[in-house]
Design a protein around this motif. Structure first.
Motif, short mmCIF file in Angstrom:
data_model
loop_
_atom_site.label_atom_id
_atom_site.label_comp_id
_atom_site.label_asym_id
_atom_site.label_seq_id
_atom_site.Cartn_x
_atom_site.Cartn_y
_atom_site.Cartn_z
N LYS A 240 0.77 -1.14 0.12
CA LYS A 240 0.15 0.11 0.08
C LYS A 240 0.81 1.26 0.04
O LYS A 240 1.91 1.21 0.56
N ILE A 241 0.27 2.19 -0.70
CA ILE A 241 1.03 3.71 -0.39
C ILE A 241 1.60 4.07 0.92
O ILE A 241 0.69 4.03 1.71
N PRO A 242 2.70 4.44 1.19
CA PRO A 242 2.98 4.80 2.62
C PRO A 242 2.30 5.89 3.17
O PRO A 242 2.18 6.79 2.29
N GLU A 243 2.24 6.07 4.31
CA GLU A 243 1.41 7.25 4.86
C GLU A 243 2.29 7.56 5.98
O GLU A 243 3.02 6.87 6.56
N GLY A 244 1.97 8.81 6.49
CA GLY A 244 2.53 9.17 7.66
C GLY A 244 3.55 10.31 7.61
O GLY A 244 3.64 10.96 6.48
N TYR A 245 4.58 10.43 8.45
CA TYR A 245 5.59 11.27 8.29
C TYR A 245 7.10 10.85 8.05
O TYR A 245 7.19 9.50 8.54
N GLY A 246 7.82 11.42 7.58
CA GLY A 246 9.39 10.86 7.28
C GLY A 246 10.07 11.88 6.72
O GLY A 246 10.35 13.21 7.24
N SER A 247 10.86 11.56 5.68
CA SER A 247 11.80 12.44 4.88
C SER A 247 12.12 12.17 3.54
O SER A 247 11.44 10.83 3.46
N ASN A 248 12.72 12.70 2.86
CA ASN A 248 13.22 12.40 1.78
C ASN A 248 14.63 13.16 1.36
O ASN A 248 14.79 13.96 2.16
N PRO A 249 15.52 12.59 0.56
CA PRO A 249 16.76 13.27 0.25
C PRO A 249 16.63 14.78 0.04
O PRO A 249 17.41 15.49 0.33
N THR A 250 15.35 15.12 -0.51
CA THR A 250 15.34 16.72 -0.82
C THR A 250 15.14 17.65 0.27
O THR A 250 15.27 18.46 0.11
N THR A 251 14.60 17.02 1.26
CA THR A 251 13.98 17.65 2.38
C THR A 251 15.39 18.10 3.17
O THR A 251 15.79 19.21 3.56
N LEU A 252 16.38 17.14 3.21
CA LEU A 252 17.73 17.09 3.79
C LEU A 252 18.62 18.28 2.91
O LEU A 252 19.23 19.11 3.34
N LEU A 253 18.35 18.01 1.55
CA LEU A 253 19.16 18.88 0.84
C LEU A 253 18.85 20.26 0.91
O LEU A 253 19.78 21.23 0.80
N HIS A 254 17.73 20.62 1.12
CA HIS A 254 17.31 21.98 0.95
C HIS A 254 17.11 22.45 2.63
O HIS A 254 16.32 23.49 3.10
N SER A 255 17.46 21.69 3.59
CA SER A 255 17.23 22.08 5.01
C SER A 255 18.15 23.18 5.38
O SER A 255 19.18 23.50 4.93
N ASP A 256 17.48 24.05 6.30
CA ASP A 256 18.08 25.14 6.78
C ASP A 256 19.51 24.76 7.64
O ASP A 256 20.31 25.47 8.03
N ARG A 257 19.23 23.50 8.13
CA ARG A 257 20.43 23.06 8.89
C ARG A 257 21.67 22.48 7.95
O ARG A 257 22.67 21.78 8.78
N VAL A 258 21.56 22.31 6.68
CA VAL A 258 22.55 21.94 5.84
C VAL A 258 23.17 22.78 4.81
O VAL A 258 22.21 23.33 4.17
N ASP A 259 24.42 22.84 5.03
CA ASP A 259 25.03 23.90 3.94
C ASP A 259 25.78 22.83 2.91
O ASP A 259 26.21 21.89 3.07
N VAL A 260 25.21 23.27 1.57
CA VAL A 260 25.30 22.36 0.34
C VAL A 260 26.46 22.74 -0.51
O VAL A 260 26.01 24.34 -0.88
N GLN A 261 27.26 22.34 -1.04
CA GLN A 261 28.28 22.74 -2.32
C GLN A 261 28.20 21.51 -3.13
O GLN A 261 28.40 20.40 -3.01
N PRO A 262 28.31 21.89 -4.52
CA PRO A 262 28.24 21.08 -5.63
C PRO A 262 29.72 20.19 -5.51
O PRO A 262 30.67 20.94 -5.27
N ILE A 263 29.68 19.28 -6.08
CA ILE A 263 31.14 18.63 -6.28
C ILE A 263 31.23 18.47 -7.62
O ILE A 263 30.52 17.64 -8.41
N ASP A 264 32.17 19.25 -8.39
CA ASP A 264 32.51 19.46 -9.72
C ASP A 264 32.88 17.58 -10.26
O ASP A 264 33.55 16.97 -10.00
N LEU A 265 32.18 17.48 -11.15
CA LEU A 265 31.94 16.29 -11.83
C LEU A 265 33.71 16.10 -12.41
O LEU A 265 34.01 14.83 -12.49
N SER A 266 34.17 17.14 -12.95
CA SER A 266 35.31 17.02 -13.46
C SER A 266 36.39 16.47 -12.59
O SER A 266 37.34 15.97 -13.02
N MET A 267 36.21 16.74 -11.30
CA MET A 267 37.18 16.34 -10.32
C MET A 267 37.28 14.70 -10.32
O MET A 267 38.19 14.33 -10.06
#
Length: 278
Positions: A240-267
């Motif tokens: 059955k389709i999940p219900e309730g509360y949780g998270s997904n990677p996008t919630t963490l990616l845009h969280s006020d608690r997380v500073d995010v920097q891209p990793i240059d693929l050429s590296m």
């Protein structure tokens, strides 16, 4: 969800089934192709990770992966819609760190050795559950064109980050939470709980910081849009389709608690420079 095109993942197979296979035959299609995908995983060759990538990573940091989506496919369109709805929810509920419309399909936690060098990740992945994977293996399992981002959880001490990583490592061997349920408090051992990728990170930092909500200001309701697509998607898996509360990677990616920097693929593709002495 982690990585639609990564070799050991079944999500690419689910895309194919959702795109055109007759409904009654989908599970047979998935079963055979999942076995093939898992067997191919052993042939994947790790990509060496340059020092300037590992030097930017710290114990307890986060690694996000955003694979290219083919919006001609129903599943990819639905995955994108979940990300868009997540960003909209964050903006409507006090999120101040949402500066782009970037989404992520997977998140893992960096593990460093005693010298502070990033050497591996601990992560929850479909089919395999919670595992520890060498850093080079993490990058090499994604399809070309994948965007990687480096996240750092702010306002945390070294002791708190160690505690978060220890929480996750202690769950190695735990199963993947296909129903997106929170880890059971009734589990007799840590590894008898179940996690999906973002819940492993979320609960690790909840434990370390002794807070109920770390990455959002209030509980995040699980989102599955468009609803009709996801109901059929899970029905094909006998769920059955999940219900309730949780998270997904996008919630963490845009969280006020997380500073995010891209990793240059050429590296990840650079060759070692040769410096002539004379």
């Amino acid at each position: 969800r982690r990585g639609s095109g990564r070799v050991p993942r079944c999500d690419a197979m689910l895309r194919m089934a959702a795109a055109g296979a007759p409904r009654l035959c989908r599970m047979k299609v998935l079963a055979g192709q999942i076995r093939t995908a898992v067997s191919k995983r052993c042939a994947a060759r790790p990509t060496p990770v340059p020092c300037r990538v590992t030097h930017m990573l710290r114990h307890g940091d986060l690694l996000f992966a955003s694979e290219p989506l083919d919006l001609a496919l129903p599943l990819d369109r639905a995955i994108r819609e979940v990300g868009v709805c997540t960003i909209r929810w964050l903006k409507e509920h006090g999120g101040t760190h949402v500066e782009t419309d970037s989404t992520a399909e997977h998140v893992a936690m960096v593990v460093a050795d005693a010298s502070g060098n990033a050497v591996s990740v601990v992560e929850a992945v479909r089919l395999l559950g919670v595992r520890v994977l060498p850093l080079e293996g993490f990058f090499s399992e994604f399809v070309p064109g994948t965007k990687f981002l480096h996240g750092r959880v702010t306002d945390t001490s070294a002791a708190e980050r160690r505690k978060a990583v220890s929480y996750a490592l202690l769950r190695t061997g735990a199963s993947y939470a296909d129903d997106f349920a929170p880890p059971s408090p009734l589990a007799t051992t840590p590894w008898s709980q179940s996690f999906y990728c973002s819940s492993l990170v979320d609960y690790a930092y909840r434990s370390a910081l002794e807070k109920e909500n770390v990455f959002t200001n209030e509980p995040f309701p699980l989102m599955f849009e468009p609803r009709a697509f996801w109901e059929e998607y899970y029905e094909c898996q006998g769920l059955k389709i999940p219900e309730g509360y949780g998270s997904n990677p996008t919630t963490l990616l845009h969280s006020d608690r997380v500073d995010v920097q891209p990793i240059d693929l050429s590296m990840l593709e650079e060759k070692e420079e040769v410096h002539e002495m004379f």
